[in-house]
Design a protein around this motif. Structure first.
Motif, short mmCIF file in Angstrom:
data_model
loop_
_atom_site.label_atom_id
_atom_site.label_comp_id
_atom_site.label_asym_id
_atom_site.label_seq_id
_atom_site.Cartn_x
_atom_site.Cartn_y
_atom_site.Cartn_z
N ASN A 34 0.84 -1.21 0.00
CA ASN A 34 0.00 0.00 0.00
C ASN A 34 0.86 1.25 0.00
N PRO A 35 1.68 1.41 -1.02
CA PRO A 35 2.54 2.58 -1.03
C PRO A 35 1.71 3.86 -1.21
N VAL A 36 2.17 4.90 -0.60
CA VAL A 36 1.48 6.19 -0.73
C VAL A 36 2.24 7.03 -1.75
N PRO A 37 1.53 7.52 -2.76
CA PRO A 37 2.23 8.34 -3.76
C PRO A 37 2.89 9.54 -3.10
N GLU A 38 4.04 9.88 -3.59
CA GLU A 38 4.78 10.98 -2.95
C GLU A 38 4.69 12.29 -3.73
N THR A 39 4.25 12.22 -4.96
CA THR A 39 4.19 13.46 -5.74
C THR A 39 2.77 13.80 -6.16
N SER A 40 1.80 13.07 -5.63
CA SER A 40 0.39 13.38 -5.87
C SER A 40 -0.32 13.25 -4.54
N VAL A 41 -1.53 13.79 -4.50
CA VAL A 41 -2.29 13.75 -3.25
C VAL A 41 -3.62 13.06 -3.52
N ALA A 42 -3.98 12.18 -2.64
CA ALA A 42 -5.24 11.45 -2.80
C ALA A 42 -6.41 12.43 -2.80
N ALA A 43 -7.39 12.14 -3.65
CA ALA A 43 -8.53 13.04 -3.81
C ALA A 43 -9.23 13.32 -2.49
N GLU A 44 -9.17 12.37 -1.55
CA GLU A 44 -9.88 12.55 -0.28
C GLU A 44 -9.26 13.68 0.55
N LEU A 45 -8.04 14.04 0.24
CA LEU A 45 -7.32 14.97 1.11
C LEU A 45 -7.39 16.43 0.66
N VAL A 46 -7.91 16.67 -0.54
CA VAL A 46 -7.74 18.02 -1.08
C VAL A 46 -8.67 19.05 -0.47
N PHE A 47 -9.69 18.61 0.26
CA PHE A 47 -10.54 19.58 0.94
C PHE A 47 -10.25 19.61 2.44
N SER A 48 -9.03 19.21 2.81
CA SER A 48 -8.75 19.10 4.23
C SER A 48 -8.21 20.38 4.86
N THR A 49 -7.64 21.26 4.06
CA THR A 49 -7.14 22.51 4.65
C THR A 49 -7.53 23.68 3.76
N PRO A 50 -7.61 24.89 4.33
CA PRO A 50 -7.94 26.07 3.52
C PRO A 50 -6.92 26.29 2.40
N THR A 51 -5.66 25.98 2.68
CA THR A 51 -4.62 26.18 1.66
C THR A 51 -4.89 25.30 0.45
N ARG A 52 -5.28 24.06 0.73
CA ARG A 52 -5.52 23.14 -0.37
C ARG A 52 -6.76 23.55 -1.17
N VAL A 53 -7.75 24.09 -0.49
CA VAL A 53 -8.94 24.54 -1.21
C VAL A 53 -8.58 25.71 -2.12
N LEU A 54 -7.81 26.63 -1.56
CA LEU A 54 -7.39 27.78 -2.37
C LEU A 54 -6.57 27.31 -3.58
N ALA A 55 -5.72 26.32 -3.33
CA ALA A 55 -4.92 25.80 -4.44
C ALA A 55 -5.82 25.21 -5.52
N GLN A 56 -6.93 24.62 -5.12
CA GLN A 56 -7.86 24.09 -6.12
C GLN A 56 -8.54 25.20 -6.90
#
Lengths: 479, 1093
Positions: A34-56
Motif C-alpha cells: 500500500n505505497p502512498v504516492p509521494e508526488t500526488s495527493v489522494a482526492a480525499e485529502l484536497v478539501f482538508s485545509t484552507p490552503t488546499r482549497v485555495l490551491a484548487q
C-alpha cells in the motif's frame, strides 16, 4: 498457524536474514503493498485545509490556462479561422487544418480544444461540489466567493465551447443542438452518457452562472495581479457583455456595460476594480500585464508558461507560422501606420508578423477580457439599438487611444449599418490575435472569407463550426 | 534427466562408500560413480557387483591420453571406461587420463555430460587423442524453469530454448534482438535501425491491450527491469542492452501457463529466463571473442533529384493555380521552385540521405576467464562494445564486467553470487523512430526524405544553409519550410542516454536433510540513467530559447528476496516426487528528476553545466513511484517410472498497484505428460523403430497480469503545479478502487516425438489462451473532463489461439560433412471478444494523438489498421477517389474555384468530406504466422550458418509512403513521376497539387497505403573456419575460430516500404503495424574471431 501468520513469520525471517539498511523500513507486507504516492495527493485529502482549497481554486484558472485552451491554442484557432492570417508552413500541428477549414471529427484540434475546455469545467464542478460537501474547511464567505469564481470559470469555458462547437445563437434563437451541459464533478467511470443541450440551454446556464458569480465575487482583490488573474465582480459583468452581444441581446449588453462604463468620459468602472483603458495600448502587452485595462488575463511566469506549438508567441512571432494577410485587416486602408497598434508587428522576408506576444521566454500574459472590449461591445450594442451617438463616442475613444490623429470619415459612421461595420473593423484591429475574430463573424452570421488557398465558408456549411470530436461520439451514447 | 540422476547416484555411492572411511575406498567410489552414469540403467546392477572388482584388475597395457571438446579445449572429468569390463577412470583437470586395458582388442568408452559418448579401439596405440562432440540433444535435456530446473522428460509445459552460443557473435546491442526466428512461438520484431531500440517481443501473440505485452525477463533468478525505460524522447534505451550477450549460457522461454504460473501475475506475456555462464572445475580457461563490422542502411527509397523535384513541384504549383481558376491571375504564382547553383555554376542537387545516413563501423570485444576447483567455480568476463548506427551520430558504447562464483562452503552449504556491472552510453539524434516521435520536427529520418534537393547543405561561406527563422534555407524557391536543416541538427545538437547498472544476486543453498534444500536468494537490479540533451542556439529546437540543455537522472531500482524449500524424494522404486515452496518479495522504486536550462551565455558552452540565463525544473521528468509484489508459491512434480508425469504450480501474488481489496490473486497450473515410448507395448512395436521417443503432454493454467505502467492506477489523485506564481491543485487521475487482475486461462496440448534415434525431433503444440478481466484504459466521454479521458477498469476479453511446430534434424552426415537444420512455425490468431459494452472500441493513435491509425474492436484482432477506404485515382481528372460510409465514391481536389467544394461525388456535385465516421478496418496488423529456418553446415574445419526468419498474414499501414508522396513543399520518391497528367491515364498517383497532404495519406491513413507484410529475411549467414589447435604448439592458444557474418542480409517481400517488420509505435499493444517516417534497418557485415587459451 494459519497462512497469514505463517507468511508474516516468513517475512520477519526475511527481514532478520537480509534486513540490512534499506530493507528494514519496508519490512511489512501491508506497507509494501500500500505505497502512498509521494508526488500526488489522494482526492480525499484536497478539501482538508484552507490552503488546499485555495490551491484548487487556482487550479481551475490553471485548467483554463492550458495551452490547448485559453492559454494559447483556443485563441489561435479562433483567429486563424478568420481572414487575418496566412498559414506559412502547412503544419497540421499548428492549426493548418483549422486555417484551411479541413477540421473533421477525428482532428486533434477538434478533440484537444473540447477536452481542455471540459477539463476546466470539471475542475470548477469539483470545487463547487467539494465545497458543498465540506462546509467547515473555509469560512462561509470565502466559500461563497470560491463558488462564484468556479461559476465564472465554468461560464467562460462553456462560452468558449459553445461558440466553437455550437451553431450561432442568433441563427435560430439557440434552437440548434449544442453541447453536453455537465454541472456535476466527475471522477469515476459513471455518467459517460449525456445528451446535448440546445444552444439556448447552454447560454441560459452561462448567464445563470455569471449572474451568480456577479453576486458572489469580491469587488476587488489585494493586488493588481489578483485583480487580473482571478475573477472579480467586474470580470463577470464584462464577460456578460460579450455573452449577450453574442446572443444578439443588445439591450442586455448595454445594461451590463453601463455597470462598468460611466455615461461620459473618462471611462473608468465606478465600482470594484477601477477598470479603464491604459493611455497606451503598448503598456498592456509588455510593460504592465496587470493594469486596470486587463480585466482578466492568464498569467505566465518563469516556472509556469505555455511554450511550443500551443504558444501564441511561438506561432505568431518566434516560429512565424502565421503571417498577417495583406488582404486582411493588416492591409485595410482604415488602419493607418500612425496607429500605435500597427507597431505590434514586424516585417521580414517571410512577411509581416504579429508581435503582441513577443517575450522570448513566452512570458506574455494572455489577454482574455480587456476594458476596450467592453467599450466596443457597448458601442456595437448601442449602434445596433439605434444609439449611433453612443456607438461613435465609444468607438472613437478606443481608436483615439491608439491613434489620436485619426478621425473616422463621416461615411464610416453615418448609418447604422456603416457604424456597426466600422465597429467590427475596429474590433479586428484592436483584438488582432486575441481570439475574437471567428466569433465576431459567426455571431453576425457572416461568411468566413477566403484567404490564401483557404476557401470561404458560408454559414450553412458544416465547416462553419467545429465538429464534436470522435472520442465524444464513441463514448457518449446519449449524444 | 541425466544430470540429476547422476547427482543422486553420486551422492548415494558417496554415502555408502564413505562408511568404509578410507581414502582408497573413496577413489573407488568415484570410479564407480562415473561408470554407473555411463551405463545408464545398467548402473543399478553394477552397484550390486563389487566395486572392488575393478580395483583388483591386473593391468596388462597402460593407455594414456587427452580428451578435448570440439574446439580442441581439454575436458576434465570425462569418464573413461573399458568396454565390457568395469575398469574405469576420469580425466584430470588437464583432460588427461591413464587407464589399464587387458589387451590391444580393448575398446574405450568416453562419456561426458552434454557430449556424445565415443568408443575408441585401443589397437597398438599407447597414447590417444580424443575429441568429443557436443550432444545437442543432451544439452537440451535440462529445462530451466521458474525457481529451478527440470529435465526435459519431466517437463510437461511448453518452452523454447536458445543456446547462448547462437547469440554471442551477433552484431546486436542486446540479446533479445538476436532471438528472431530461433524460438518457436516467439515473435521478435526489430522496429528499425536505431541502436539499442527494444525489439517488439510477443510470445504467442499479444496478450493484453492496455498492459505491457513484454515478457517477464528473469536473469539468474532475478526479474529485471525491461522496456524503453529511459524517459528519453530522443535516445533509445533498452535495459537488456546492459547484458553482454556473450555472458549468456542459455535463454529459456516459458510459454504456457503451466510453466509460467510459478511467476503468477508476472507471466501473462510469457517468461524469458536467462542463465549466465558459470565456471567448470578444471584449469582456468580464457576465451576472447571479438568482431568488427560495418553497417549500412538498406532499402532506402529513391528520391527525386533537384531537377525532378522542381519539375514535379512546379507542376503542382501550376495545377493549384489552374484548379483554383486563377490561370489568368498574375498574383497567383505559376511556379515556386527555382534552382540554386554552386560556386562552379553547377546545379545544386543535394542528396540528403548522404547527410543523414552513414556507414557505421562497430567493434565488440569480450574476454572471459573461467575455471574452478571441486569446491569453487568462477566465471569472470568483461566486454567492450562500440557500435555505430546507420544514422550519423548514433553510437552505442558498452563497458561491462561480470563475476559469477559458486562455492561449496561445507558439505551441505553452497554459496552462489553473480555480479554484473555495466556502463552503456547511447548517443542518437531524434530519429523519429521511437514511440511517439513519428511526426517530430526534428525527426531526422523524415527530414532526410522531405528536404528540398535543390538547396545546398552549406552556404558558400561554410555555414549551414539556414533561414532567419531557424529552418532550412529554401534558396531560390519562393516557398518556406518549417523543417530544420538535418545536417545542421546533427552538427549542433546532442542527445545521450547513459546507464550505470548493477545486477547482482547472492544465494545460499543449505542441504537440511536428504533431499531437502533451503535456498535464500537476494538480488538487486539498480539502474541509474542519465539523459542529457543539448540544443544549440544556432539551429534546432534550442533556437527559440537561445540554446537549451536538459538533464535528467532516472533511478530504476528493484530488490528481490526469495526463500525456497525444495524436497525431492522417491516412494518405492518408481514414484519420484519433487516439492517446492517459497516466498518471494520484490520491490521496485523509480524516481526521476531533472531540469532544463535555457538562454546560453556563450556559444562556447555545450553542456547543462555551462552558463545559462534561466533554469526550469522539468515538469514531466520529476517523478517518484514505487511498486511491490509479495508472493507465496509452490510446485509439486511427480512422475511414475519416468513414464507418467504431472506438475502442479501455484502462486498467490500481492500487487501494490491494484485496488485495496483486490491486491491478491491466486494463480496456478496443472500439467501432465505421458512418455508413450517408455511403455513396453510401444517399445516392442515396429513403430518404435522409427519413432523412438514419443511424449504427449497437456497443461492448463491460470495466470494474471497486473503489470500496470501506472503504479498508482487504482487511486484518484490530485497534483500540484503553479498558476503564474501561486500553487495549485488539480485533479489529474481518475482512479478505480476496484482495479484487479487480468487473468488468462491457457490450455496447451502437445507432443515431442523423436525419429531414427532422435536424429529427427519434432514438437507440436496447440494452445488456447483466453484472457479476461482485461485491464483497459477505458475511454471516458471527454466532456466529463477526466484527465486523459480514460480510467483503468477490468473489462473485456480476448483470446490467442495457435499452433506451433518445430522440427530439428541432422539431415545429412557423412565423412567430414554434416547438415543440421531446425525449422519452426507458429500460427497465432488473436481476437478481441469483449470490450466495455456494445459498440465500444479503442482507437489507437500514432505519435500520441496525432493520427488515428488503429482500432481495437470486438470481433477483430487487437489494433487492426483503420482509416479511409480509397478506390484508386479517377482517370478522368486525376483525383483520389475515396469511399464513404454509405459506399459512395467521393473524390478530392486540394484546389478549387471560389464557391466550389473540395469533396465531390464523381458527377461533380458537392459531397461531405471524408471523416472518421467513414473509416473502416483496413486489415489485421498482427502476424498470423512466423518462425525461423536455421541451418548449420559443417565440412572439415569449415562451418556455415544460414538462418532465415519469416513472418506474415498481417498488413502494414505504410504511412511513410504518404510522406514520400506528400504534395506540400516536401521532396518525394520517384514514384510520383508516374502521377496523373492526362485525362484517361490510369495510375495510382493522383494529380499533383501543391499543398495537397490528403490525397496520398498524410492527413489521415488511407487504404491505398495498406500493404501485406509477408516476408522472408536472411537474418544471418556466417562462414567460419576452425584452425587445428596443433598449429599453435605451445603458444598457449588452444582453439581459434575465425568467421565472417552478414546480419539482415536480404529481405524477400512484396512490401514496398523500407521494412515490413517496422513498428513506429514500438511495443504499444493497440497500435501495431504502422510504418511512419521510421529509419530502416541496417545490414551489417562482420568479421570476428574466437580464441581459447
Amino acid at each position: 498457524m494459519n497462512k497469514i501468520n505463517f507468511k508474516s513469520y516468513i517475512f520477519k525471517l526475511s527481514c532478520l536474514t537480509v534486513g540490512l539498511g534499506t530493507l528494514l523500513p519496508a519490512c511489512k507486507e501491508s506497507e509494501l503493498l500500500n505505497p502512498v504516492p509521494e508526488t500526488s495527493v489522494a482526492a480525499e485529502l484536497v478539501f482538508s485545509t484552507p490552503t488546499r482549497v485555495l490551491a484548487q481554486v487556482n487550479g481551475m484558472y490553471k485548467a483554463m490556462k492550458s495551452g490547448d485552451f485559453l492559454g494559447g491554442r483556443n485563441l489561435m484557432l479562433n483567429d486563424i479561422r478568420g481572414e487575418e492570417f496566412l498559414n506559412r508552413l502547412q503544419n497540421i500541428f499548428t492549426g493548418y487544418d483549422a486555417w484551411n477549414h479541413t477540421i473533421n471529427s477525428g482532428s486533434a484540434d477538434a478533440l484537444s480544444s473540447w477536452s481542455a475546455a471540459y477539463a476546466a469545467i470539471n475542475s470548477a464542478n469539483l470545487v463547487i461540489d467539494g465545497l458543498a460537501a465540506n462546509t467547515t474547511v473555509v469560512p462561509a464567505a470565502t466559500s461563497v466567493q470560491y463558488v462564484a469564481e468556479a461559476k465564472f470559470v465554468r461560464a467562460l469555458s462553456y462560452y468558449a465551447l459553445i461558440t466553437l462547437y455550437g451553431q450561432p445563437y442568433v441563427k435560430d434563437g439557440g434552437a440548434s443542438p449544442g453541447i453536453p451541459l455537465r454541472l456535476k464533478g466527475q471522477m469515476s467511470t459513471t455518467d459517460n452518457d449525456l445528451a446535448r443541450s440546445t444552444v439556448a440551454q447552454v447560454y441560459t446556464q452561462i448567464l445563470k452562472d455569471l449572474n451568480d458569480a456577479e453576486a458572489g465575487l469580491p469587488l476587488t482583490y489585494a493586488t493588481p495581479t489578483l485583480n487580473t488573474t482571478r475573477a472579480h465582480r467586474n470580470t463577470a459583468i464584462a464577460l456578460k457583455t460579450r455573452v449577450y452581444l453574442t446572443m444578439g441581446m443588445n439591450a442586455n449588453v448595454i445594461t451590463e456595460a453601463q455597470k462598468l462604463v460611466p455615461a461620459a468620459a473618462p471611462y473608468v468602472a465606478a465600482s470594484g476594480v477601477a477598470n479603464t483603458m491604459q493611455p497606451s495600448i503598448l503598456t498592456i502587452f509588455s510593460a504592465n500585464y496587470v493594469s486596470n485595462e486587463s480585466i482578466f488575463s492568464l498569467p505566465m511566469a518563469a516556472l509556469d508558461f505555455v511554450s511550443g506549438q500551443n504558444s501564441l508567441g511561438y506561432n505568431y512571432n518566434t516560429n512565424q507560422e502565421y503571417s498577417l494577410n495583406p488582404a486582411g485587416i493588416y492591409g485595410n486602408a482604415t488602419w493607418p501606420a500612425t496607429d500605435a497598434r500597427k507597431t505590434l508587428v514586424k516585417t521580414n522576408t517571410n512577411g509581416v508578423f504579429l508581435t503582441k506576444y513577443q517575450n522570448t521566454l513566452f512570458l506574455d500574459y494572455i489577454p482574455v477580457l480587456r476594458y476596450s472590449e467592453v467599450l466596443l461591445n457597448y458601442a456595437e450594442a448601442a449602434a445596433k439599438t439605434g444609439n449611433l451617438a453612443k456607438g461613435i463616442e465609444l468607438l472613437t475613444a478606443v481608436r483615439k487611444r491608439a491613434d489620436a490623429s485619426y478621425t473616422f470619415p463621416a461615411t464610416a459612421v453615418a448609418t447604422q449599418a456603416a457604424l456597426v461595420n466600422t465597429i467590427l473593423v475596429e474590433r479586428r484591429i484592436e483584438f488582432l490575435g486575441e481570439g475574437l475574430r471567428s466569433n465576431d463573424l459567426l455571431r453576425n452570421l457572416l461568411t468566413i472569407p477566403a484567404k490564401g488557398t483557404s476557401p470561404a465558408v458560408a454559414p450553412g456549411q458544416t465547416e462553419y463550426i467545429f465538429p464534436i470530436p470522435n472520442a465524444e461520439i464513441s463514448s457518449n451514447k446519449a449524444l | 534427466m541425466k544430470k540429476s540422476l547422476l547427482y543422486i547416484r553420486v551422492k548415494n555411492y558417496a554415502l555408502r562408500c564413505s562408511k568404509v572411511g578410507t581414502l582408497t575406498s573413496l577413489t573407488v567410489c568415484l570410479i564407480a560413480t562415473n561408470a554407473s552414469a555411463n551405463e545408464g540403467a545398467a548402473g543399478n546392477s553394477f552397484a550390486k557387483t563389487s566395486a572392488l572388482k575393478a580395483f583388483s584388475l591386473r593391468a596388462a597395457i597402460k593407455i594414456s591420453g587427452v580428451v578435448t571438446d570440439e574446439k580442441g579445449e581439454t575436458l576434465p572429468g570425462v569418464s573413461v571406461k573399458v568396454k565390457g569390463s568395469s575398469s574405469a577412470t576420469v580425466t584430470d583437470s588437464n583432460g588427461k587420463f591413464t587407464i589399464a586395458v587387458p589387451d590391444e582388442n580393448a575398446t574405450l568408452i568416453f562419456g561426458y555430460i552434454g557430449y556424445t559418448s565415443k568408443e575408441v579401439a585401443v589397437g597398438n596405440k599407447s597414447s590417444l587423442k580424443i575429441s568429443l562432440q557436443p550432444d545437442a540433444k543432451t544439452l537440451n535435456d535440462v529445462v530451466v524453469v521458474g525457481y529451478g530446473t527440470q529435465t526435459k522428460a519431466e517437463f510437461t509445459g511448453s518452452a523454447s530454448k536458445v543456446s547462448g552460443e547462437t547469440l554471442k557473435d551477433l552484431p546486436v546491442q542486446s540479446f533479445d534482438q538476436g532471438l528472431a526466428g530461433k524460438a518457436t512461438g516467439v515473435s521478435i520484431g526489430q522496429p528499425n535501425g536505431v541502436l539499442n531500440n527494444a525489439p517488439v517481443i510477443r510470445i504467442r501473440g499479444i496478450n493484453s491491450i492496455s498492459l505491457s505485452s513484454y515478457p517477464l525477463i528473469v536473469v539468474d533468478g532475478i526479474p529485471i527491469n525491461t522496456g524503453n525505460s529511459s524517459g528519453n524522447a530522443q535516445v533509445a534505451n533498452n535495459p537488456l542492452g546492459d547484458i553482454n550477450p556473450a555472458d549468456i549460457e542459455s535463454v529459456n522461454v516459458l510459454k504456457d501457463a503451466a510453466s509460467t504460473a510459478i511467476y503468477g501475475s508476472r507471466a501473462a506475456a510469457g517468461v524469458i529466463l536467462i542463465t549466465t555462464k558459470s565456471g567448470k572445475s578444471g584449469k582456468p580457461k580464457v576465451n576472447y571473442e571479438g568482431w568488427t563490422g560495418i553497417t549500412n542502411a538498406v532499402r532506402l527509397p529513391e528520391l527525386l533529384n533537384a531537377e525532378q523535384f522542381m519539375m514535379i513541384k512546379n507542376e503542382a504549383t501550376l495545377n493549384s493555380k489552374i484548379l483554383s481558376n486563377n490561370q489568368n491571375n498574375a498574383a497567383v504564382p505559376s511556379a515556386s521552385f527555382f534552382p540554386s547553383y554552386n560556386a562552379d555554376g553547377s546545379l545544386v542537387d543535394t542528396k540528403w540521405f548522404d547527410e543523414v545516413y552513414q556507414t557505421g563501423v562497430s567493434q565488440n570485444h569480450s574476454l572471459n576467464v573461467s575455471g574452478g576447483s571441486e569446491t569453487t567455480k568462477y566465471y569472470f568476463s568483461t566486454n567492450y562494445s562500440k557500435q555505430e548506427g546507420i544514422i550519423r551520430t548514433n553510437e552505442f558504447t558498452r563497458k561491462s564486467a561480470r563475476f559469477n562464483i559458486d562455492h561449496k562452503l561445507t558439505s551441505f552449504i553452497k554459496l552462489t553470487a553473480n555480479i554484473n556491472y555495466n556502463n552503456s552510453l547511447n548517443a542518437s539524434p531524434q530519429t523519429g523512430s521511437l514511440e511517439g516521435n513519428a511526426f517530430g520536427l526534428t525527426a531526422i529520418g523524415r527530414l532526410a526524405t522531405l528536404s528540398a534537393p535543390n538547396v545546398p547543405v552549406m552556404n558558400a561561406d561554410g555555414t549551414y544553409n539556414l533561414s532567419t527563422t531557424n529552418t532550412l534555407g529554401m534558396g531560390a524557391n519562393t516557398v518556406s519550410s518549417n523543417f530544420y536543416n538535418p545536417a545542421a541538427l546533427l552538427a549542433y545538437n546532442t542527445y545521450t542516454s547513459e546507464n550505470d547498472r548493477i545486477i547482482g544476486n547472492f544465494a545460499v543453498d543449505v542441504n537440511l536433510a536428504k533431499g531437502l534444500t533451503y535456498r535464500l536468494s537476494y538480488g538487486v537490479d539498480r539502474l541509474r540513467i542519465e539523459n542529457k540533451s543539448f540544443e544549440s542556439a544556432v539551429h534546432g529546437p534550442g533556437f527559440a530559447n537561445g540554446g537549451q540543455a536538459t538533464n535528467n537522472s532516472v533511478l530504476i531500482d528493484n530488490w528481490n528476496l526469495t526463500h525456497t524449500l525444495n524436497y525431492a524424494t522417491k516412494l518405492g522404486d518408481k514414484n519420484n516426487i519433487t516439492l517446492l515452496g517459497g516466498y518471494d518479495v520484490q520491490k521496485f522504486r523509480n524516481s526521476m528528476w531533472g531540469a532544463q536550462r535555457t538562454g546560453l551565455s556563450d556559444s562556447f558552452y555545450d553542456t547543462f553545466e555551462g552558463s545559462f540565463q534561466n533554469i526550469v525544473p522539468g515538469t514531466t521528468n520529476n517523478s517518484r513511484s514505487e511498486k511491490a509484489f509479495a508472493s507465496i508459491f509452490g510446485r509439486v512434480s511427480y512422475d511414475f517410472d519416468k513414464k507418467y508425469f504431472a506438475t502442479i504450480n501455484y502462486r498467490r501474488d500481492g500487487n501494490s498497484a491494484l485496488g485495496t481489496g483486490k491486491k491478491y490473486g491466486n494463480f496456478g497450473g496443472v500439467s501432465g505428460g505421458w512418455a508413450l515410448s517408455g511403455e513396453d507395448f510401444y517399445k516392442n512395436s515396429h513403430l518404435a523403430e522409427i519413432m523412438n521417443s514419443v511424449k504427449l503432454r497437456a497443461s492448463w493454467g491460470r495466470v494474471g497480469n497486473g503489470n500496470l505502467a501506472n503504479n498508482f492506477g487504482s487511486l484518484s489523485l490530485y497534483t500540484s503545479s503553479l498558476y503564474g506564481t501561486v500553487p495549485t491543485f488539480a485533479f489529474n487521475q481518475g482512479g478505480n478502487p476496484d482495479l484487479g487482475w487480468e487473468t488468462s486461462k491457457q490450455t496447451n496440448v502437445g507432443a515431442d516425438i523423436g525419429f531414427f534415434k532422435d536424429r529427427v525431433t519434432i514438437d507440436v503444440t496447440y494452445y488456447n489462451n483466453n484472457v479476461d478481466g482485461l485491464i483497459l484504459n477505458v475511454p471516458q466521454s471527454p466532456s466529463k473532463g477526466i484527465p486523459g479521458n480514460a480510467i483503468l477498469q477490468n473489462v473485456g476479453a480476448m483470446y490467442n489461439r495457435g499452433f506451433e511446430f518445430g522440427i530439428s534434424a541432422l539431415v545429412y552426415q557423412k565423412g567430414n560433412f554434416s547438415w543440421n537444420t531446425n525449422f519452426n512455425y507458429t500460427h497465432n490468431k488473436n481476437m478481441v471478444t469483449d470490450l466495455f459494452g456494445s459498440g465500444s472500441e479503442i482507437v489507437g493513435a500514432t505519435a500520441t494523438s496525432s493520427e488515428t491509425t488503429n482500432i481495437t474492436r470486438v470481433g477483430y484482432p487487437v489494433g487492426s489498421l483503420y482509416g479511409a477506404v480509397t478506390n484508386g485515382v479517377n482517370p478522368a481528372n486525376g483525383q483520389r477517389i475515396f469511399v464513404n460510409a454509405a459506399g459512395q465514391q467521393v473524390q478530392y481536389s486540394q484546389s478549387i474555384p471560389t464557391g466550389g467544394s473540395r469533396w465531390t461525388y464523381l458527377d461533380g456535385t458537392a459531397a461531405p468530406a471524408i471523416s472518421v465516421k467513414d473509416y473502416q478496418i483496413l486489415g489485421n496488423a498482427l502476424p498470423t504466422f512466423y518462425g525461423g529456418f536455421n541451418n548449420t553446415f559443417k565440412y572439415k574445419s569449415f562451418d556455415l550458418g544460414v538462418n532465415f526468419t519469416y513472418s506474415g498474414g498481417n498488413y502494414i499501414q505504410n504511412g511513410t509512403k504518404a510522406t514520400w508522396r506528400d504534395q506540400r513543399f516536401w521532396n518525394n520518391s520517384t514514384e510520383v513521376l508516374t502521377r496523373w497528367t492526362t485525362p484517361g491515364q490510369v495510375t495510382d498517383i493522383p494529380r499533383v497539387v501543391l499543398g495537397d497532404l490528403l490525397s496520398n495519406g498524410s492527413s489521415f491513413p488511407i487504404s491505398a497505403n495498406v500493404e501485406k507484410a509477408d516476408f522472408i529475411r536472411l537474418q544471418t549467414a556466417s562462414l567460419g573456419y576452425r584452425f587445428n589447435p596443433a598449429i599453435f604448439g605451445k603458444s598457449g592458444i588452444s582453439s581459434l575460430r575465425i568467421y565472417t557474418q552478414v546480419f539482415n542480409a536480404f529481405l524477400i517481400t512484396k512490401y514496398s516500404g523500407q521494412d515490413p517488420d517496422i513498428s513506429v509505435n514500438g511495443n504499444t499493444n493497440t497500435t501495431p503495424g504502422v510504418d511512419k517516417n521510421s529509419v530502416p534497418q541496417g545490414r551489417t557485415f562482420t568479421f570476428g574471431m574466437n580464441i581459447g587459451f
